[in-house]
Design an enzyme around this catalytic site. Structure first.
Site, mmCIF file in Angstrom:
data_model
loop_
_atom_site.group_PDB
_atom_site.id
_atom_site.type_symbol
_atom_site.label_atom_id
_atom_site.label_comp_id
_atom_site.label_asym_id
_atom_site.label_seq_id
_atom_site.Cartn_x
_atom_site.Cartn_y
_atom_site.Cartn_z
ATOM 1 N N ASP A 169 24.947 23.054 -21.107
ATOM 2 C CA ASP A 169 26.258 22.395 -21.193
ATOM 3 C C ASP A 169 26.954 22.684 -22.523
ATOM 4 O O ASP A 169 28.187 22.819 -22.570
ATOM 5 C CB ASP A 169 26.106 20.883 -21.012
ATOM 6 C CG ASP A 169 25.751 20.496 -19.573
ATOM 7 O OD1 ASP A 169 25.816 21.373 -18.681
ATOM 8 O OD2 ASP A 169 25.405 19.324 -19.345
ATOM 9 N N PRO A 179 12.591 26.149 -30.648
ATOM 10 C CA PRO A 179 11.301 25.561 -31.023
ATOM 11 C C PRO A 179 10.156 26.556 -31.130
ATOM 12 O O PRO A 179 10.017 27.438 -30.286
ATOM 13 C CB PRO A 179 11.029 24.550 -29.895
ATOM 14 C CG PRO A 179 11.890 24.979 -28.772
ATOM 15 C CD PRO A 179 13.112 25.605 -29.392
ATOM 16 N N ASN A 180 9.392 26.362 -32.183
ATOM 17 C CA ASN A 180 8.159 27.101 -32.465
ATOM 18 C C ASN A 180 8.382 28.524 -32.963
ATOM 19 O O ASN A 180 7.435 29.195 -33.352
ATOM 20 C CB ASN A 180 7.216 27.107 -31.244
ATOM 21 C CG ASN A 180 6.752 25.713 -30.903
ATOM 22 O OD1 ASN A 180 6.280 24.992 -31.783
ATOM 23 N ND2 ASN A 180 6.916 25.295 -29.658
ATOM 24 N N ARG A 238 5.566 36.674 -17.062
ATOM 25 C CA ARG A 238 4.672 35.617 -17.545
ATOM 26 C C ARG A 238 4.568 34.496 -16.493
ATOM 27 O O ARG A 238 4.825 34.712 -15.328
ATOM 28 C CB ARG A 238 5.188 35.117 -18.896
ATOM 29 C CG ARG A 238 5.197 36.243 -19.957
ATOM 30 C CD ARG A 238 5.581 35.743 -21.329
ATOM 31 N NE ARG A 238 4.596 34.792 -21.836
ATOM 32 C CZ ARG A 238 4.813 34.012 -22.908
ATOM 33 N NH1 ARG A 238 5.969 34.094 -23.566
ATOM 34 N NH2 ARG A 238 3.884 33.183 -23.319
ATOM 35 N N ALA A 289 11.190 27.510 -25.555
ATOM 36 C CA ALA A 289 10.835 26.793 -24.324
ATOM 37 C C ALA A 289 11.994 25.962 -23.760
ATOM 38 O O ALA A 289 12.019 25.670 -22.559
ATOM 39 C CB ALA A 289 9.625 25.904 -24.582
ATOM 40 N N ARG A 316 0.815 33.457 -35.260
ATOM 41 C CA ARG A 316 -0.125 33.182 -34.161
ATOM 42 C C ARG A 316 0.313 33.958 -32.922
ATOM 43 O O ARG A 316 1.448 34.396 -32.837
ATOM 44 C CB ARG A 316 -0.134 31.681 -33.825
ATOM 45 C CG ARG A 316 -0.691 30.867 -34.962
ATOM 46 C CD ARG A 316 -0.993 29.444 -34.595
ATOM 47 N NE ARG A 316 -1.227 28.718 -35.850
ATOM 48 C CZ ARG A 316 -0.334 27.943 -36.455
ATOM 49 N NH1 ARG A 316 0.824 27.731 -35.909
ATOM 50 N NH2 ARG A 316 -0.612 27.364 -37.601
ATOM 51 N N ASN A 338 17.776 32.608 -28.956
ATOM 52 C CA ASN A 338 16.427 32.498 -28.389
ATOM 53 C C ASN A 338 16.109 31.011 -28.378
ATOM 54 O O ASN A 338 15.704 30.441 -29.398
ATOM 55 C CB ASN A 338 15.393 33.278 -29.205
ATOM 56 C CG ASN A 338 14.019 33.257 -28.528
ATOM 57 O OD1 ASN A 338 13.796 32.490 -27.588
ATOM 58 N ND2 ASN A 338 13.114 34.092 -28.995
ATOM 59 N N TYR A 371 3.783 37.709 -29.117
ATOM 60 C CA TYR A 371 5.046 37.666 -29.872
ATOM 61 C C TYR A 371 5.114 38.654 -31.028
ATOM 62 O O TYR A 371 6.138 38.718 -31.721
ATOM 63 C CB TYR A 371 5.281 36.239 -30.380
ATOM 64 C CG TYR A 371 5.386 35.225 -29.249
ATOM 65 C CD1 TYR A 371 6.396 35.334 -28.297
ATOM 66 C CD2 TYR A 371 4.472 34.189 -29.114
ATOM 67 C CE1 TYR A 371 6.492 34.431 -27.245
ATOM 68 C CE2 TYR A 371 4.556 33.275 -28.074
ATOM 69 C CZ TYR A 371 5.565 33.401 -27.143
ATOM 70 O OH TYR A 371 5.667 32.515 -26.106
ATOM 71 N N SER A 389 9.307 38.097 -25.517
ATOM 72 C CA SER A 389 8.430 38.495 -24.414
ATOM 73 C C SER A 389 9.246 38.673 -23.139
ATOM 74 O O SER A 389 10.385 38.191 -23.047
ATOM 75 C CB SER A 389 7.353 37.422 -24.205
ATOM 76 O OG SER A 389 7.954 36.183 -23.855
ATOM 77 N N HIS A 428 14.800 36.952 -25.565
ATOM 78 C CA HIS A 428 13.392 36.556 -25.614
ATOM 79 C C HIS A 428 12.562 37.726 -26.101
ATOM 80 O O HIS A 428 12.791 38.876 -25.687
ATOM 81 C CB HIS A 428 12.896 36.116 -24.233
ATOM 82 C CG HIS A 428 13.668 34.956 -23.711
ATOM 83 N ND1 HIS A 428 13.491 33.684 -24.185
ATOM 84 C CD2 HIS A 428 14.678 34.904 -22.806
ATOM 85 C CE1 HIS A 428 14.349 32.878 -23.585
ATOM 86 N NE2 HIS A 428 15.080 33.586 -22.739
HETATM 87 O O1 CA2 Z 1 9.613 35.234 -25.539
HETATM 88 C C1 CA2 Z 1 10.315 34.424 -26.156
HETATM 89 O O2 CA2 Z 1 11.025 34.731 -27.098
HETATM 90 C C2 CA2 Z 1 10.251 32.934 -25.776
HETATM 91 O O3 CA2 Z 1 11.562 32.396 -25.893
HETATM 92 C C3 CA2 Z 1 9.309 32.289 -26.764
HETATM 93 C C4 CA2 Z 1 9.016 30.823 -26.468
HETATM 94 C C5 CA2 Z 1 8.597 30.648 -25.003
HETATM 95 O O4 CA2 Z 1 8.432 29.265 -24.716
HETATM 96 C C6 CA2 Z 1 9.591 31.250 -24.049
HETATM 97 O O5 CA2 Z 1 9.112 31.096 -22.729
HETATM 98 C C7 CA2 Z 1 9.784 32.726 -24.344
HETATM 99 C C8 CA2 Z 1 7.891 30.306 -27.353
HETATM 100 C C9 CA2 Z 1 8.131 30.488 -28.796
HETATM 101 C C10 CA2 Z 1 6.841 30.215 -29.493
HETATM 102 O O6 CA2 Z 1 6.719 31.131 -30.539
HETATM 103 C C11 CA2 Z 1 5.494 31.234 -31.113
HETATM 104 C C12 CA2 Z 1 5.350 32.299 -31.960
HETATM 105 C C13 CA2 Z 1 4.151 32.484 -32.575
HETATM 106 C C14 CA2 Z 1 3.115 31.584 -32.370
HETATM 107 C C15 CA2 Z 1 3.284 30.520 -31.539
HETATM 108 C C16 CA2 Z 1 4.489 30.326 -30.907
#
Ligand code: CA2
Length: 147
Positions: free
Chosen positions: A87, A10-11, A107, A77, A18, A74, A23, A102, A100
């Site tokens: 599972d 997701p995202n 964090r 969240a 953003r 990846n 990221y 980050s 990931h």
């Molecule tokens: O660091 C990572 O790759 C994460 O998997 C990214 C997730 C976060 O919830 C994990 O804790 C760590 C979030 C992805 C959101 O990606 C965005 C990228 C650009 C702008 C907004 C969100």
């Protein structure tokens, strides 16, 4: 030829648009092109997929069995919440490298726990988009060691 699925959750479709301080500025399309080029240069096949939906990610993991030799995942969240993804990985027994962008351990506390980690071969985090090729190399090394 070995075949790897790069699966983003997701995202991650927002990558590069953003929060570049967390990221980076590389887009998901850039990441996917980089992974495809890395596969071509090193003689393995790369398929990329992304979904914002937990069930679709579960389906993609199931479908990878018999189609791909391993997954770079990846889970976004869902990493921190999804027993269903845990599972699915355990059920398919496909090798998964958790990735990931980050450093989740540097964090918020809620990002420190991963439901993926116990069923992954290993985890790469904190190296931004470069982590995807590091994860591919790690997965390929694991597949060679275990074949
Ligand atoms: O660091 C990572 O790759 C994460 O998997 C990214 C997730 C976060 O919830 C994990 O804790 C760590 C979030 C992805 C959101 O990606 C965005 C990228 C650009 C702008 C907004 C969100």
């Amino acid at each position: 030829m070995l075949s790897v699925l790069i699966l983003n959750g997701p995202n991650l479709n927002l990558l590069g648009t953003r929060q570049p301080q967390i990221y980076g500025r590389t887009t998901l399309a850039d990441v996917e092109a980089m992974c495809a080029a890395h596969g071509q240069a090193n003689g393995f096949e790369v398929t990329c997929a992304q979904s914002n939906h937990e069930g679709a990610l579960v389906d993609a993991i199931h479908a990878a069995k018999g189609t791909h030799d391993g997954i770079v995942l990846n889970a976004g969240a869902y990493t921190h919440t999804s027993i269903a993804l845990h599972d699915a990985i355990a059920g398919t027994e496909l090798p998964v490298v958790e990735l990931h962008l980050s450093n989740i351990h540097a964090r918020e506390a809620f990002r420190h726990h991963s439901f993926i980690a116990p069923v992954a071969v290993g985890m790469i985090c904190g190296f931004g988009a470069a982590g995807y090729t590091l994860a591919l190399d790690a997965l390929l090394g694991h597949l060679e060691d275990t074949s």
